[in-house]
Design a protein around this motif. Sequence first.
Motif, PDB file in Angstrom:
ATOM      1  N   GLU A   1      33.614  68.563  70.271  1.00 18.96           N
ATOM      2  CA  GLU A   1      33.812  69.240  71.540  1.00 18.96           C
ATOM      3  C   GLU A   1      33.239  68.479  72.855  1.00 18.96           C
ATOM      4  O   GLU A   1      33.704  68.323  73.870  1.00 18.96           O
ATOM      5  CB  GLU A   1      33.071  70.542  71.507  1.00 18.96           C
ATOM      6  CG  GLU A   1      33.707  71.696  71.205  1.00 18.96           C
ATOM      7  CD  GLU A   1      32.629  72.848  70.984  1.00 18.96           C
ATOM      8  OE1 GLU A   1      33.205  73.665  70.300  1.00 18.96           O
ATOM      9  OE2 GLU A   1      31.549  72.848  71.479  1.00 18.96           O
TER      10      GLU A   1
ATOM     11  N   THR B   1      46.737  70.757  84.102  1.00 18.01           N
ATOM     12  CA  THR B   1      45.356  71.698  84.272  1.00 18.01           C
ATOM     13  C   THR B   1      45.725  73.218  84.482  1.00 18.01           C
ATOM     14  O   THR B   1      46.731  73.479  84.947  1.00 18.01           O
ATOM     15  CB  THR B   1      44.389  70.991  85.364  1.00 18.01           C
ATOM     16  OG1 THR B   1      43.530  71.845  85.280  1.00 18.01           O
ATOM     17  CG2 THR B   1      45.357  71.051  86.587  1.00 18.01           C
TER      18      THR B   1
ATOM     19  N   ARG C   1      40.940  72.314  81.246  1.00 15.87           N
ATOM     20  CA  ARG C   1      42.338  71.673  80.851  1.00 15.87           C
ATOM     21  C   ARG C   1      43.315  72.766  80.396  1.00 15.87           C
ATOM     22  O   ARG C   1      43.105  73.849  80.016  1.00 15.87           O
ATOM     23  CB  ARG C   1      41.742  70.759  79.576  1.00 15.87           C
ATOM     24  CG  ARG C   1      40.712  69.851  79.983  1.00 15.87           C
ATOM     25  CD  ARG C   1      40.030  69.283  78.543  1.00 15.87           C
ATOM     26  NE  ARG C   1      41.162  68.537  78.125  1.00 15.87           N
ATOM     27  CZ  ARG C   1      41.630  67.488  77.968  1.00 15.87           C
ATOM     28  NH1 ARG C   1      41.402  66.681  79.106  1.00 15.87           N
ATOM     29  NH2 ARG C   1      42.377  66.878  77.279  1.00 15.87           N
TER      30      ARG C   1
ATOM     31  N   HIS D   1      41.428  63.530  81.877  1.00 14.10           N
ATOM     32  CA  HIS D   1      40.341  64.450  82.197  1.00 14.10           C
ATOM     33  C   HIS D   1      40.413  64.321  83.886  1.00 14.10           C
ATOM     34  O   HIS D   1      40.483  63.346  84.222  1.00 14.10           O
ATOM     35  CB  HIS D   1      38.857  64.156  81.591  1.00 14.10           C
ATOM     36  CG  HIS D   1      38.786  64.103  80.237  1.00 14.10           C
ATOM     37  ND1 HIS D   1      38.429  65.052  79.545  1.00 14.10           N
ATOM     38  CD2 HIS D   1      39.283  63.163  79.302  1.00 14.10           C
ATOM     39  CE1 HIS D   1      38.491  64.817  78.192  1.00 14.10           C
ATOM     40  NE2 HIS D   1      39.010  63.537  78.070  1.00 14.10           N
TER      41      HIS D   1
ATOM     42  N   GLN E   1      25.239  69.757  78.368  1.00 12.14           N
ATOM     43  CA  GLN E   1      26.146  70.236  77.585  1.00 12.14           C
ATOM     44  C   GLN E   1      25.878  70.360  75.892  1.00 12.14           C
ATOM     45  O   GLN E   1      24.855  69.697  75.500  1.00 12.14           O
ATOM     46  CB  GLN E   1      27.560  69.447  77.492  1.00 12.14           C
ATOM     47  CG  GLN E   1      28.733  70.448  76.755  1.00 12.14           C
ATOM     48  CD  GLN E   1      29.958  69.496  77.058  1.00 12.14           C
ATOM     49  OE1 GLN E   1      30.326  68.425  77.630  1.00 12.14           O
ATOM     50  NE2 GLN E   1      31.218  70.107  76.580  1.00 12.14           N
TER      51      GLN E   1
ATOM     52  N   ARG F   1      31.851  68.641  79.663  1.00 11.48           N
ATOM     53  CA  ARG F   1      31.794  69.536  80.541  1.00 11.48           C
ATOM     54  C   ARG F   1      31.553  68.945  82.192  1.00 11.48           C
ATOM     55  O   ARG F   1      31.897  69.368  83.185  1.00 11.48           O
ATOM     56  CB  ARG F   1      30.579  70.404  80.485  1.00 11.48           C
ATOM     57  CG  ARG F   1      30.733  71.805  81.025  1.00 11.48           C
ATOM     58  CD  ARG F   1      29.770  72.549  80.359  1.00 11.48           C
ATOM     59  NE  ARG F   1      28.246  72.243  80.813  1.00 11.48           N
ATOM     60  CZ  ARG F   1      27.644  72.483  81.961  1.00 11.48           C
ATOM     61  NH1 ARG F   1      28.163  73.299  82.702  1.00 11.48           N
ATOM     62  NH2 ARG F   1      26.435  72.054  82.062  1.00 11.48           N
TER      63      ARG F   1
ATOM     64  N   ASP G   1      44.627  70.895  74.501  1.00 14.42           N
ATOM     65  CA  ASP G   1      43.399  70.749  73.718  1.00 14.42           C
ATOM     66  C   ASP G   1      43.659  69.760  72.522  1.00 14.42           C
ATOM     67  O   ASP G   1      44.691  69.704  72.001  1.00 14.42           O
ATOM     68  CB  ASP G   1      42.689  72.127  73.292  1.00 14.42           C
ATOM     69  CG  ASP G   1      41.069  72.005  73.645  1.00 14.42           C
ATOM     70  OD1 ASP G   1      40.769  71.118  73.569  1.00 14.42           O
ATOM     71  OD2 ASP G   1      40.609  73.118  73.506  1.00 14.42           O
ATOM     72  N   HIS G   2      42.310  69.391  72.131  1.00 12.64           N
ATOM     73  CA  HIS G   2      42.600  68.630  71.045  1.00 12.64           C
ATOM     74  C   HIS G   2      42.821  69.625  69.631  1.00 12.64           C
ATOM     75  O   HIS G   2      42.068  70.726  69.500  1.00 12.64           O
ATOM     76  CB  HIS G   2      41.235  67.818  70.712  1.00 12.64           C
ATOM     77  CG  HIS G   2      41.387  66.562  69.695  1.00 12.64           C
ATOM     78  ND1 HIS G   2      41.271  66.901  68.265  1.00 12.64           N
ATOM     79  CD2 HIS G   2      41.890  65.500  69.906  1.00 12.64           C
ATOM     80  CE1 HIS G   2      41.445  65.834  67.897  1.00 12.64           C
ATOM     81  NE2 HIS G   2      41.645  64.727  68.695  1.00 12.64           N
TER      82      HIS G   2
ATOM     83  N   HIS H   1      35.814  65.486  73.254  1.00 15.59           N
ATOM     84  CA  HIS H   1      37.408  65.742  74.029  1.00 15.59           C
ATOM     85  C   HIS H   1      37.257  66.644  75.108  1.00 15.59           C
ATOM     86  O   HIS H   1      38.282  66.990  76.080  1.00 15.59           O
ATOM     87  CB  HIS H   1      37.989  66.578  72.861  1.00 15.59           C
ATOM     88  CG  HIS H   1      38.555  65.383  71.670  1.00 15.59           C
ATOM     89  ND1 HIS H   1      39.168  64.194  72.120  1.00 15.59           N
ATOM     90  CD2 HIS H   1      38.103  65.367  70.518  1.00 15.59           C
ATOM     91  CE1 HIS H   1      39.474  63.744  70.928  1.00 15.59           C
ATOM     92  NE2 HIS H   1      38.849  64.202  70.122  1.00 15.59           N
ATOM     93  N   ARG H   2      35.932  67.399  75.210  1.00 14.53           N
ATOM     94  CA  ARG H   2      35.989  68.283  76.249  1.00 14.53           C
ATOM     95  C   ARG H   2      34.719  68.234  77.034  1.00 14.53           C
ATOM     96  O   ARG H   2      33.938  69.095  77.118  1.00 14.53           O
ATOM     97  CB  ARG H   2      35.953  69.892  75.757  1.00 14.53           C
ATOM     98  CG  ARG H   2      37.328  70.575  75.569  1.00 14.53           C
ATOM     99  CD  ARG H   2      36.998  71.922  75.344  1.00 14.53           C
ATOM    100  NE  ARG H   2      37.814  72.430  74.392  1.00 14.53           N
ATOM    101  CZ  ARG H   2      37.527  73.635  73.453  1.00 14.53           C
ATOM    102  NH1 ARG H   2      36.311  74.090  73.780  1.00 14.53           N
ATOM    103  NH2 ARG H   2      38.239  74.009  72.510  1.00 14.53           N
TER     104      ARG H   2
END
Lengths: 275, 369
Positions: B220, B268, B359, B348, B214, B226, B362-363, B223-224
């Motif tokens: 990113e 989701t 998702r 998650h 990633q 991949r 989001d943050h 919090h996200r």
Amino acid sequence: MARTSTHMRHAAITVLAWGIALWMFFPILWMVLTGFKSEPDAISTPPHFFFSPTISSYQDVFARENYWHFATNSVVISAMATVVALLVSVPAAYAMAFLPGPRTRMTLLWMLSTRMLPSVGVLVPIYLLARATGLLDSRTGLIVIYMLTNLPITVWMLYTFFREVPVAILEAGRMDGATRWQEVTQVLMPLALPGIASTGLLSLILCWNETFWSLNLTSSIAAPLTTFIASFSSPEGLFFAKLSAASTLAVAPIMVFGWVSQKQLVRGLTFGAVK
Amino acid sequence: MATVELRNLRKTYLHEEIIKGVSLVIAEREFIVFVGPSGCGKSTLLRMIAGLEDISAGDLLIDGQRVNDTEPARRGLAMVFQSYALYPHMNVYRNMEFSLRLAGMPEAERRQRIGDVARILQLDPYLDHKPGQLSGGQRQRVAIGRAIVRNPRVFLFDEPLSNLDAALRGQMRVELASLHRRLGATTIYVTHDQVEAMTMADRIVVLNKGVVEQIGTPLELYHRPRNLFVARFMGSPPMNLLPVTINAQIPEGSVQVRTETLSVSIPTQQTGLEAGAPATLGIRPEHIRIDPQGAVQGVIEISERLGAVTLLHVRLPDGQMIVVQTGGDNADRADTPIRMTFEEEHCHLFDADGMALARSTDHPLLAGA
């Protein structure tokens, strides 16, 4: 109690070390002493430890042979062979240490294995080659032979020293814009200088003491000190005092040299083993 | 300052591919961090950019020019090595001067430049010292100074702080960050320490086995993530991961998952999830709340009091261990049974292949990112 036993052990080791050192040094001491004896004293049994010293053997030696001629040959041949050996082995060791290929290890072992062959095994071909190229009884001939026989040792030693130099330092040099030549001369060589010095010292000593090729390939013009000693050796151990005087004269320079440089030598020979 | 572009870079060594096609565009003045476990290829990738390793395939462009076959020194890069790699036989001044001298810069200019850099790095008192006489932190500074004097287009750092002790590392991290702000130089920084990556990077490249997992800003990635690899790698203490089964997709953008003992609904955007499919639920320790009415129960095994926060290692009824972060004033001791709530909007969900499901929340810091 424990303290006393430690003391005892130290004392025992000291005595043992001195004993071994004296035992190894004794032949040299005996040679030097015998050089100052008269011929009858030199061969008397039981041997005499106390005698009236004389320099007549030295006078005879100097009268019979031109010592300086042999000494000059020894110095020139040893020094030249060492310089050429270093010139060849520094680049070789650099390549093997920093740019190794899949066969580097085998090449190194093969080089070392050539040292295991007895010199006499290649006497005839080398003699014929030397004769064909006009290198019999010439300094150049001995320089070439000495250089070649010492190459495996000098390459191995330098290889070991170079391996101790962190590759990152050379890479930093490359990043800083150093060419290969500058990398070797301005970064690697200053770092490995102690190692290069001890390698040179060892090569000098080996060349100085080499006897087989000097006896077989030289007679007078290019003869070094080893030949000089041999010329005083006679059957049935006659003229023992003169032989001793000649030997003392032959080994004295390299002994003094070894004494002066012993710190460097010990460091070189134990490098990598002790850290 | 410069841009760097990696186009499908590959490295093969002894028939084994170590870098398996990495593409990346690094903007001017950007601080990029390559992070990953040891053996992931991050150092090799950096050395390929530096020119210390050959590039087997792909293109490397600096300022739009292909430099695959350009000598390291001509690429306009400067590198700081993990071991510092100072020249031990030269004093600090000569260490910094070496590259300038090789480049043929006049003496007066060299003196001026080195003086300036020494002042920035507070090295003036040590200019005639040999590296052996300096402390680890000072050596580090010399190594950085040696890189700065060349005024390079790009700075490369190969785990520069890993030989320093923890306190010094924290201090140098701040110094490096402020140095980057001051010089505004494009920087590529390799580390295995995700704290360094999080705190210094504009963007982080997470590498694993020669593949980019990633690329993104620190938040990113946090919090996200991949996939499971990034989720596991970023964050300390790491994200809790629990094997779950998809129970049912609830139409309005959420899915219910369960284990034998717990059941959570996760928002989701993913659709078409099959009931009964295996998945992995991920939740960070700070997103589990202690809640007497909570649906999840467990028993505290160990409580780690760090002062500002306390980490509770909790055993769930099915034997799984999770870490819960609570306030530093939490008084719960080992063997205490507790109840918790998983903050659903922060959960998650990863499918059987370890890929994160889209998702729906989001943050706030990532809004619009």
